[in-house]
Each structure stands twice: as structure tokens, then as C-alpha cells.
Motif scaffolding. Structure first.
Motif, PDB file in Angstrom:
ATOM      1  N   THR A  98      41.404  46.231  44.804  1.00  0.00           N
ATOM      2  CA  THR A  98      40.548  45.975  43.640  1.00  0.00           C
ATOM      3  C   THR A  98      40.088  44.527  43.701  1.00  0.00           C
ATOM      4  O   THR A  98      40.889  43.610  43.539  1.00  0.00           O
ATOM      5  CB  THR A  98      41.300  46.238  42.328  1.00  0.00           C
ATOM      6  N   ASN A 209      41.566  45.404  28.301  1.00  0.00           N
ATOM      7  CA  ASN A 209      42.026  45.509  29.677  1.00  0.00           C
ATOM      8  C   ASN A 209      41.063  44.747  30.577  1.00  0.00           C
ATOM      9  O   ASN A 209      40.041  45.259  30.988  1.00  0.00           O
ATOM     10  CB  ASN A 209      42.113  46.977  30.093  1.00  0.00           C
ATOM     11  N   SER A 210      41.415  43.497  30.861  1.00  0.00           N
ATOM     12  CA  SER A 210      40.498  42.603  31.551  1.00  0.00           C
ATOM     13  C   SER A 210      41.265  41.444  32.159  1.00  0.00           C
ATOM     14  O   SER A 210      42.214  40.929  31.548  1.00  0.00           O
ATOM     15  CB  SER A 210      39.458  42.064  30.571  1.00  0.00           C
ATOM     16  N   ASN A 214      44.005  38.668  29.898  1.00  0.00           N
ATOM     17  CA  ASN A 214      45.341  39.112  30.268  1.00  0.00           C
ATOM     18  C   ASN A 214      46.421  38.271  29.598  1.00  0.00           C
ATOM     19  O   ASN A 214      46.146  37.492  28.678  1.00  0.00           O
ATOM     20  CB  ASN A 214      45.480  39.129  31.793  1.00  0.00           C
ATOM     21  N   ASP A 224      48.364  42.206  28.342  1.00  0.00           N
ATOM     22  CA  ASP A 224      48.084  42.957  29.562  1.00  0.00           C
ATOM     23  C   ASP A 224      48.346  42.075  30.788  1.00  0.00           C
ATOM     24  O   ASP A 224      47.785  40.988  30.904  1.00  0.00           O
ATOM     25  CB  ASP A 224      46.622  43.407  29.545  1.00  0.00           C
ATOM     26  N   VAL A 226      47.317  42.439  33.776  1.00  0.00           N
ATOM     27  CA  VAL A 226      46.340  42.693  34.838  1.00  0.00           C
ATOM     28  C   VAL A 226      45.916  41.387  35.528  1.00  0.00           C
ATOM     29  O   VAL A 226      45.648  40.380  34.874  1.00  0.00           O
ATOM     30  CB  VAL A 226      45.112  43.448  34.288  1.00  0.00           C
ATOM     31  N   TYR A 228      43.635  41.564  38.358  1.00  0.00           N
ATOM     32  CA  TYR A 228      42.459  41.893  39.165  1.00  0.00           C
ATOM     33  C   TYR A 228      41.289  42.241  38.249  1.00  0.00           C
ATOM     34  O   TYR A 228      41.479  42.548  37.063  1.00  0.00           O
ATOM     35  CB  TYR A 228      42.769  43.090  40.079  1.00  0.00           C
ATOM     36  N   THR A 230      38.894  44.441  36.346  1.00  0.00           N
ATOM     37  CA  THR A 230      38.978  45.829  35.918  1.00  0.00           C
ATOM     38  C   THR A 230      37.589  46.465  35.906  1.00  0.00           C
ATOM     39  O   THR A 230      36.572  45.799  36.116  1.00  0.00           O
ATOM     40  CB  THR A 230      39.579  45.914  34.509  1.00  0.00           C
ATOM     41  N   ALA A 231      37.556  47.762  35.614  1.00  0.00           N
ATOM     42  CA  ALA A 231      36.272  48.461  35.515  1.00  0.00           C
ATOM     43  C   ALA A 231      35.400  47.834  34.439  1.00  0.00           C
ATOM     44  O   ALA A 231      34.176  47.728  34.591  1.00  0.00           O
ATOM     45  CB  ALA A 231      36.506  49.939  35.236  1.00  0.00           C
ATOM     46  N   SER A 232      36.007  47.405  33.341  1.00  0.00           N
ATOM     47  CA  SER A 232      35.249  46.747  32.275  1.00  0.00           C
ATOM     48  C   SER A 232      34.667  45.427  32.747  1.00  0.00           C
ATOM     49  O   SER A 232      33.507  45.098  32.464  1.00  0.00           O
ATOM     50  CB  SER A 232      36.158  46.514  31.061  1.00  0.00           C
ATOM     51  N   ASP A 233      35.464  44.656  33.480  1.00  0.00           N
ATOM     52  CA  ASP A 233      34.967  43.395  34.022  1.00  0.00           C
ATOM     53  C   ASP A 233      33.764  43.627  34.928  1.00  0.00           C
ATOM     54  O   ASP A 233      32.745  42.930  34.843  1.00  0.00           O
ATOM     55  CB  ASP A 233      36.064  42.697  34.819  1.00  0.00           C
TER      56      ASP A 233
END
Length: 247
Positions: A98, A209-210, A214, A224, A226, A228, A230-233
């Protein structure tokens, strides 16, 4: 911390006669955190903090074009091996499962320069859009202030729609990345998100979720882990590339 103007400029890659654009700093802190704005929140309006090349792609499979994002790495810390860090950054951006590389149908096309930033003459360095600098702190040059890592933009260009920037600089604190671990990747991916136009959360609990929201912002209620994009980013960066980032 919201973006704010700075009078001090990053290290110049070109002669002093090159006009400087509006310079902005975006920051993230290691253990104490500052307000931010959700990853789906992008810079809008007449001034947008992202690289000007984000709207295009004209390279080949082996050579970057002038609409691709070439970057160099410069260790300014005696405790950081420049080659090791450059390899780690390249892996984080382009070699894991990712990554940022390839986002927005390859309008994010990241190419690592073959030498360290300071090894180029000013004319060649001016063709490199993005630089990562690693240093024990950037306080003395008034860029990030103390224990912050940050992003600085330089040389604004108006494209008929908005002003964006020819050059971007990520200033990474040594202690944020010297573990060569997941935490280091959080900082690298977060600051790269700023270069691509994403913002930090803007108030307590403004989390999603970003990699921009995070657990580096735990004091703001974001938990969160995370590290990496994300899909939202990535969808947010695609909107910037498409010039549809209107909210």
C-alpha cells in the motif's frame, strides 16, 4: 497546526533571483499532538498547497517526465546514513503493498533521484520537485520549530484555476524516522500526504481512517494506528488531481 505563512524559506535550489512563492508549514508532532483536518479535506480555493505536477503525468516506464514527481533525500544528521534512509523512503513510497506511488491513475508518479539533494548543482536540483531532509531538529532555521516535522512549499505557480507549488520539502526530525520501522513510515507517509495536498484534522475528535488522522494525534482523540495511505487518502488526492476538490 493549520497552515500559516512563513517569511523564512527552505534551502534554495536556484539562484536568489528566482521569485519565491508563498511558503507554508504543516506540522505533526511525535508524542504531543496538534489540531488537524480530515484527509478528505483538501486545500481549496485560489491557493492550494500541493505540487503543481499532481495534475499530470508524462513520463515513461523508465524515465520521469516534467509532470512526474522526482524526489531526493538528504540526511543532515550524523546518526542517519543517507543511503539507508533514501532506500527506506523509496520502499515506503513505492515498494510496499500500500503506497502513494500510482495514485490518481499515475498522476502521482514518484521517482527517486540518483544522488543526494546537496550533490546536485542548482540548475539540476531545480528540476527535482520534492525533497526529504532529515535532521536532529529544524528549530534553528525557524522551519518546523523544536520537535516538529513539517512540510514547506516554495515557488507558487498559477495554472488558470489556482496557485500550486513547483517545489515541496519534507523536513523530518531524526527521532521520528531513525527506527526504520512502522512509526517512521507513519511520518514519511503523513508528510508526503501534505505534499500531495492533504490536511491534518481541524478539531478534537475529527478522525477517520487515514494516515493524516492516525494515532500520532491521540491527544485529539484519533486512535487509528494506520501508517499507510488509505483508500480515503487516495481518493482525496485523486480529487485534487482532477481539480474537483471543492469541499
Amino acid at each position: 497546526m493549520p497552515p500559516h505563512s512563513r517569511e523564512d524559506a527552505p534551502p534554495h535550489r536556484t539562484p536568489r533571483w528566482i521569485a519565491l512563492g508563498w511558503v507554508a508549514v504543516l506540522t505533526v508532532v511525535a508524542w504531543h499532538h496538534v489540531p488537524k483536518a480530515h484527509a478528505n479535506h483538501t486545500h481549496t480555493g485560489s491557493n492550494q498547497l500541493h505540487l503543481s505536477t499532481l495534475h499530470g503525468n508524462n513520463g515513461t516506464s523508465t524515465t520521469p517526465g516534467d509532470q512526474d514527481e522526482q524526489y531526493c533525500v538528504q540526511s543532515r544528521s550524523t546518526s542517519i546514513n543517507g543511503t539507508q534512509m533514501a532506500n527506506f523512503i523509496e520502499e515506503t513510497l513505492a515498494k510496499l503493498s500500500t503506497i502513494w506511488d500510482g495514485t490518481a491513475n499515475w498522476r502521482v508518479d514518484l521517482w527517486r533521484a540518483s544522488k543526494f539533494c546537496f550533490d546536485y548543482d542548482s540548475a539540476t536540483r531545480a528540476t527535482i520537485e520534492y525533497e526529504y531532509h532529515i535532521k536532529d531538529d529544524f528549530y534553528e532555521v525557524s522551519l518546523c520549530g523544536g520537535d516538529y516535522s513539517c512540510v514547506v512549499f516554495d515557488n507558487g505557480v498559477y495554472d488558470g484555476s489556482h496557485t500550486h507549488y513547483k517545489w515541496g520539502y519534507s523536513y523530518l526530525q531524526t527521532e521520528h524516522v531513525n527506527g526504520y520501522n512502522t512509526r517512521a513510515r507513519k511520518f514519511i507517509n503523513h508528510e508526503t500526504g501534505h505534499i500531495l495536498g492533504l490536511m491534518d484534522p481541524s478539531y478534537n475528535g475529527h478522525c477517520m481512517n487515514s494516515v493524516m488522522h492516525n494515532d500520532l494525534y491521540a491527544s485529539m482523540g484519533c486512535t487509528d494506528p494506520v501508517w499507510y495511505p488509505t483508500a480515503s487518502d487516495k481518493s482525496s488526492v485523486t480529487r485534487i488531481a482532477d481539480r474537483t476538490n471543492t469541499w
